[in-house]
Design a protein around this motif. Sequence first.
Motif, PDB file in Angstrom:
ATOM      1  N   MET A 113       0.841  -1.170   0.000  1.00 43.95           N
ATOM      2  CA  MET A 113       0.000   0.000   0.000  1.00 43.95           C
ATOM      3  C   MET A 113       0.891   1.241   0.000  1.00 43.95           C
ATOM      4  N   THR A 114       0.631   2.157  -0.884  1.00 46.31           N
ATOM      5  CA  THR A 114       1.394   3.386  -0.988  1.00 46.31           C
ATOM      6  C   THR A 114       0.853   4.410  -0.002  1.00 46.31           C
ATOM      7  N   MET A 115       1.761   4.959   0.795  1.00 49.78           N
ATOM      8  CA  MET A 115       1.369   5.986   1.766  1.00 49.78           C
ATOM      9  C   MET A 115       1.428   7.345   1.087  1.00 49.78           C
ATOM     10  N   LEU A 116       0.474   8.189   1.416  1.00 48.91           N
ATOM     11  CA  LEU A 116       0.516   9.562   0.917  1.00 48.91           C
ATOM     12  C   LEU A 116       1.686  10.275   1.555  1.00 48.91           C
ATOM     13  N   LYS A 117       2.301  11.141   0.825  1.00 51.60           N
ATOM     14  CA  LYS A 117       3.441  11.912   1.329  1.00 51.60           C
ATOM     15  C   LYS A 117       3.035  13.373   1.441  1.00 51.60           C
ATOM     16  N   ARG A 118       3.620  14.033   2.410  1.00 47.07           N
ATOM     17  CA  ARG A 118       3.402  15.468   2.597  1.00 47.07           C
ATOM     18  C   ARG A 118       4.775  16.110   2.724  1.00 47.07           C
ATOM     19  N   LYS A 119       5.037  17.086   1.917  1.00 47.48           N
ATOM     20  CA  LYS A 119       6.335  17.754   1.933  1.00 47.48           C
ATOM     21  C   LYS A 119       6.359  18.745   3.094  1.00 47.48           C
ATOM     22  N   VAL A 120       7.383  18.631   3.922  1.00 48.62           N
ATOM     23  CA  VAL A 120       7.588  19.547   5.039  1.00 48.62           C
ATOM     24  C   VAL A 120       9.060  19.945   5.067  1.00 48.62           C
ATOM     25  N   SER A 121       9.327  21.008   5.747  1.00 48.77           N
ATOM     26  CA  SER A 121      10.705  21.467   5.890  1.00 48.77           C
ATOM     27  C   SER A 121      11.126  21.287   7.344  1.00 48.77           C
ATOM     28  N   VAL A 122      12.265  20.654   7.544  1.00 42.52           N
ATOM     29  CA  VAL A 122      12.799  20.464   8.892  1.00 42.52           C
ATOM     30  C   VAL A 122      14.278  20.838   8.894  1.00 42.52           C
ATOM     31  N   SER A 123      14.755  21.207  10.051  1.00 43.12           N
ATOM     32  CA  SER A 123      16.177  21.488  10.222  1.00 43.12           C
ATOM     33  C   SER A 123      16.787  20.350  11.029  1.00 43.12           C
ATOM     34  N   LEU A 124      17.867  19.780  10.516  1.00 46.87           N
ATOM     35  CA  LEU A 124      18.516  18.650  11.165  1.00 46.87           C
ATOM     36  C   LEU A 124      19.941  19.023  11.531  1.00 46.87           C
ATOM     37  N   ASP A 125      20.445  18.394  12.576  1.00 43.34           N
ATOM     38  CA  ASP A 125      21.831  18.614  12.956  1.00 43.34           C
ATOM     39  C   ASP A 125      22.743  18.142  11.827  1.00 43.34           C
ATOM     40  N   GLU A 126      23.770  18.934  11.559  1.00 38.37           N
ATOM     41  CA  GLU A 126      24.663  18.669  10.435  1.00 38.37           C
ATOM     42  C   GLU A 126      25.322  17.300  10.511  1.00 38.37           C
ATOM     43  N   ASP A 127      25.722  16.885  11.729  1.00 45.59           N
ATOM     44  CA  ASP A 127      26.384  15.589  11.864  1.00 45.59           C
ATOM     45  C   ASP A 127      25.436  14.438  11.535  1.00 45.59           C
ATOM     46  N   LEU A 128      24.161  14.595  11.857  1.00 45.78           N
ATOM     47  CA  LEU A 128      23.189  13.551  11.522  1.00 45.78           C
ATOM     48  C   LEU A 128      23.002  13.447  10.014  1.00 45.78           C
ATOM     49  N   VAL A 129      22.891  14.585   9.360  1.00 43.51           N
ATOM     50  CA  VAL A 129      22.732  14.593   7.907  1.00 43.51           C
ATOM     51  C   VAL A 129      23.956  13.969   7.242  1.00 43.51           C
ATOM     52  N   ALA A 130      25.134  14.326   7.718  1.00 46.22           N
ATOM     53  CA  ALA A 130      26.363  13.769   7.145  1.00 46.22           C
ATOM     54  C   ALA A 130      26.377  12.246   7.275  1.00 46.22           C
ATOM     55  N   GLU A 131      25.967  11.751   8.423  1.00 40.83           N
ATOM     56  CA  GLU A 131      25.930  10.301   8.632  1.00 40.83           C
ATOM     57  C   GLU A 131      24.902   9.636   7.714  1.00 40.83           C
ATOM     58  N   LEU A 132      23.739  10.225   7.608  1.00 42.91           N
ATOM     59  CA  LEU A 132      22.692   9.657   6.754  1.00 42.91           C
ATOM     60  C   LEU A 132      23.093   9.668   5.287  1.00 42.91           C
ATOM     61  N   GLU A 133      23.829  10.671   4.880  1.00 44.91           N
ATOM     62  CA  GLU A 133      24.240  10.783   3.482  1.00 44.91           C
ATOM     63  C   GLU A 133      25.274   9.721   3.085  1.00 44.91           C
ATOM     64  N   THR A 134      25.881   9.071   4.054  1.00 43.89           N
ATOM     65  CA  THR A 134      26.849   8.018   3.723  1.00 43.89           C
ATOM     66  C   THR A 134      26.155   6.745   3.258  1.00 43.89           C
ATOM     67  N   ALA A 135      24.873   6.619   3.547  1.00 44.43           N
ATOM     68  CA  ALA A 135      24.118   5.427   3.140  1.00 44.43           C
ATOM     69  C   ALA A 135      23.724   5.532   1.669  1.00 44.43           C
ATOM     70  N   ASP A 136      23.504   4.392   1.079  1.00 41.44           N
ATOM     71  CA  ASP A 136      23.080   4.354  -0.317  1.00 41.44           C
ATOM     72  C   ASP A 136      21.550   4.329  -0.370  1.00 41.44           C
ATOM     73  N   GLU A 137      20.939   5.343   0.265  1.00 42.08           N
ATOM     74  CA  GLU A 137      19.482   5.439   0.356  1.00 42.08           C
ATOM     75  C   GLU A 137      19.115   6.914   0.445  1.00 42.08           C
ATOM     76  N   ALA A 138      17.967   7.259  -0.095  1.00 46.72           N
ATOM     77  CA  ALA A 138      17.534   8.660  -0.090  1.00 46.72           C
ATOM     78  C   ALA A 138      17.374   9.169   1.338  1.00 46.72           C
ATOM     79  N   LEU A 139      17.766  10.404   1.533  1.00 50.41           N
ATOM     80  CA  LEU A 139      17.675  11.034   2.849  1.00 50.41           C
ATOM     81  C   LEU A 139      16.235  11.023   3.357  1.00 50.41           C
ATOM     82  N   SER A 140      15.284  11.358   2.499  1.00 51.81           N
ATOM     83  CA  SER A 140      13.874  11.405   2.916  1.00 51.81           C
ATOM     84  C   SER A 140      13.391  10.060   3.445  1.00 51.81           C
ATOM     85  N   SER A 141      13.745   8.993   2.775  1.00 52.08           N
ATOM     86  CA  SER A 141      13.274   7.685   3.233  1.00 52.08           C
ATOM     87  C   SER A 141      13.921   7.288   4.561  1.00 52.08           C
TER      88      SER A 141
END
Length: 74
Positions: free
Chosen positions: A1-29
């Motif tokens: 089942m496909t979930m509806l998505k809603r675009k929102v803007s959030v601010s994340l700590d830079e170190d968390l974003v850097a860690e998430l970006e090392t994965a081979d997966e989209a940041l949003s997911s």
Amino acid sequence: MTMLKRKVSVSLDEDLVAELETADEALSSQVNEAIRVEVERRKRNRLLTALLDSLDEAYGPVDEALVAKYAELL
């Protein structure tokens, strides 16, 4: 089942974003999954608290001496 998505803007700590970006997966997911896990954890905690409150009402509060005794065993 496909979930509806809603675009929102959030601010994340830079170190968390850097860690998430090392994965081979989209940041949003990744963020969506992390939030889903946390929301489920909070839901379980609310349900557990409600259960414990109902047990306190039915049987009285837990004897703190017993809690201390069994905490030592852990």
